[in-house]
Design a protein around this motif. Structure first.
Motif, short mmCIF file in Angstrom:
data_model
loop_
_atom_site.label_atom_id
_atom_site.label_comp_id
_atom_site.label_asym_id
_atom_site.label_seq_id
_atom_site.Cartn_x
_atom_site.Cartn_y
_atom_site.Cartn_z
N GLU A 188 -9.87 1.06 -3.74
CA GLU A 188 -10.66 0.27 -3.63
C GLU A 188 -11.99 1.14 -3.38
O GLU A 188 -11.93 2.77 -3.03
CB GLU A 188 -10.51 0.19 -1.55
N VAL A 189 -13.08 0.69 -3.82
CA VAL A 189 -14.40 1.64 -3.54
C VAL A 189 -14.90 1.25 -2.49
O VAL A 189 -15.78 -0.35 -2.61
CB VAL A 189 -14.76 1.11 -5.46
N VAL A 218 -23.12 3.85 -9.25
CA VAL A 218 -22.08 3.47 -9.20
C VAL A 218 -21.98 3.52 -10.31
O VAL A 218 -22.77 3.50 -11.01
CB VAL A 218 -21.01 2.34 -8.82
N VAL A 219 -20.62 3.84 -11.45
CA VAL A 219 -20.81 3.29 -12.48
C VAL A 219 -19.22 2.69 -12.81
O VAL A 219 -18.29 2.61 -12.46
CB VAL A 219 -20.23 4.62 -13.16
N ARG A 221 -12.83 11.81 -14.39
CA ARG A 221 -14.04 13.43 -14.42
C ARG A 221 -15.28 12.76 -13.45
O ARG A 221 -15.25 13.52 -12.88
CB ARG A 221 -13.90 13.25 -15.51
N LEU A 222 -15.13 11.20 -13.49
CA LEU A 222 -16.61 10.95 -12.73
C LEU A 222 -16.39 10.51 -11.44
O LEU A 222 -17.45 11.33 -10.72
CB LEU A 222 -17.53 9.79 -13.07
N SER A 223 -15.13 10.59 -11.56
CA SER A 223 -14.67 10.42 -9.54
C SER A 223 -14.89 11.84 -9.31
O SER A 223 -15.10 12.37 -7.71
CB SER A 223 -13.29 9.22 -9.62
N ALA A 224 -13.80 12.29 -9.63
CA ALA A 224 -14.30 13.87 -9.95
C ALA A 224 -15.48 14.92 -9.19
O ALA A 224 -15.60 15.85 -8.10
CB ALA A 224 -13.46 15.25 -9.96
N ALA A 260 -18.86 6.98 -7.65
CA ALA A 260 -18.25 5.87 -7.07
C ALA A 260 -17.95 5.43 -8.99
O ALA A 260 -18.83 5.14 -9.53
CB ALA A 260 -19.07 5.06 -6.27
N VAL A 261 -17.01 4.70 -8.78
CA VAL A 261 -16.11 4.29 -10.52
C VAL A 261 -15.95 2.50 -9.92
O VAL A 261 -14.71 2.78 -9.31
CB VAL A 261 -15.63 5.25 -10.90
#
Length: 289
Positions: A25-26, A92-93, A104-107, A111-112
């Motif tokens: 869930e984003v 967002v990506v 890696r991006l979430s860390a 937002a992914v």
């Protein structure tokens, strides 16, 4: 007038929540205004939703629509430039679930939304998910237009062009588009029979001997792979190659064919033209469809 502007602004700032294909869930405080895509079909879908202007970065393989030619490239889906993505400050990506960049991006606090459009149903679901994310009303209308275009291509196909056994090579692995893929589903709607059954998966890697044994009526392939076909052991015996029932698609046409997104109707027309030209009495020439 001021009241209307304030009402619109308040509506625009409403939080938005979607569930991606990982089941994650984003949640965003408002619809994203700065978007990076790591899959060409996702950039195409964002633009089809009328939101090209929100794209601040795309992957190196994105070629359509032409209005994106000056948007920064951030590497590929499997090898994105994380530092460049972070520097673009995206809200967002959007990427494929197979991309290793999500964690890696979430860390890094970005937002992914990860999706995997492999079938027609997947493409519809992704379109509706992005419509919800971008707060674009009636994304379903766009899907109906795509579906109608595929249907129109099938309806226009002459009866003699139906029933051909087709091998569609995705890349020289050789990897094929099976019955379960979005390409295979389009072929089925055109009345073609795929030599790669659903049990083998959407895009299986084949033993080249499998194709020799199957001996398809028609071969569909990209221009980058066509020259090597006859060099494969036993392939010179294939009826499709001996009889010129080979459709070689240009790089631009290939991009249309292998991207599961808004241009699937155009892809259906390209495949239908190939089937019509390679049908008995058609204009088979072993060249471009």
């Amino acid at each position: 007038m001021l009241w209307a502007a304030l009402a619109w602004s308040g509506s625009w700032a409403q939080p938005v929540t979607v569930v991606d294909d990982r089941g994650v869930e984003v949640r965003l405080a408002q619809p994203p205004q700065r978007i990076v895509t790591l899959l060409p079909s996702l950039a195409e879908t964002v633009c089809e939703l009328g939101q090209c202007q929100r794209l601040v970065g795309v992957d190196r393989y994105t070629t359509w629509p032409p209005s994106l030619k000056d948007v920064p490239r951030v590497g590929g889906g499997l090898d994105p430039n994380i530092e460049q993505i972070v520097a673009l400050q995206p809200d967002v990506v959007l990427m494929a679930t197979s991309s290793r960049a999500a964690q890696r991006l979430s860390a890094l606090g970005i937002a992914v939304v990860a999706v995997e459009p492999r079938t027609h149903a997947d493409v519809q679901r992704v379109l509706l998910t992005l419509g919800q994310l971008l707060q674009v009303p009636d994304a379903q209308r766009i899907w109906r237009a795509i579906d109608a275009a595929v249907g129109a291509a099938a309806q226009a196909l002459p009866p003699a062009a139906r029933g051909a056994r087709v091998y569609f090579e995705v890349n020289p692995g050789p990897y094929a588009a099976g019955e379960r893929s979005f390409i295979g589903e389009t072929l089925a709607r055109l009345g073609a029979r795929n030599i790669v059954p659903a049990a083998m998966g959407p895009f299986p890697k084949l033993n080249p001997e499998y194709v020799v044994r199957a001996d398809p009526d028609v071969i569909m392939v990209g221009a980058r792979s066509a020259d090597a076909l006859r060099q494969r052991p036993g392939w010179h015996t294939l009826r499709a190659l001996r009889q010129g029932r080979l459709c070689v698609f240009s790089p631009q046409e290939w991009d249309v064919l292998v991207r599961p997104g808004p241009r699937m109707g155009e892809a259906a027309r390209l495949m239908a033209r190939c089937l019509a030209q390679t049908a008995p009495g058609g204009a088979a020439s072993g060249g471009r469809p």
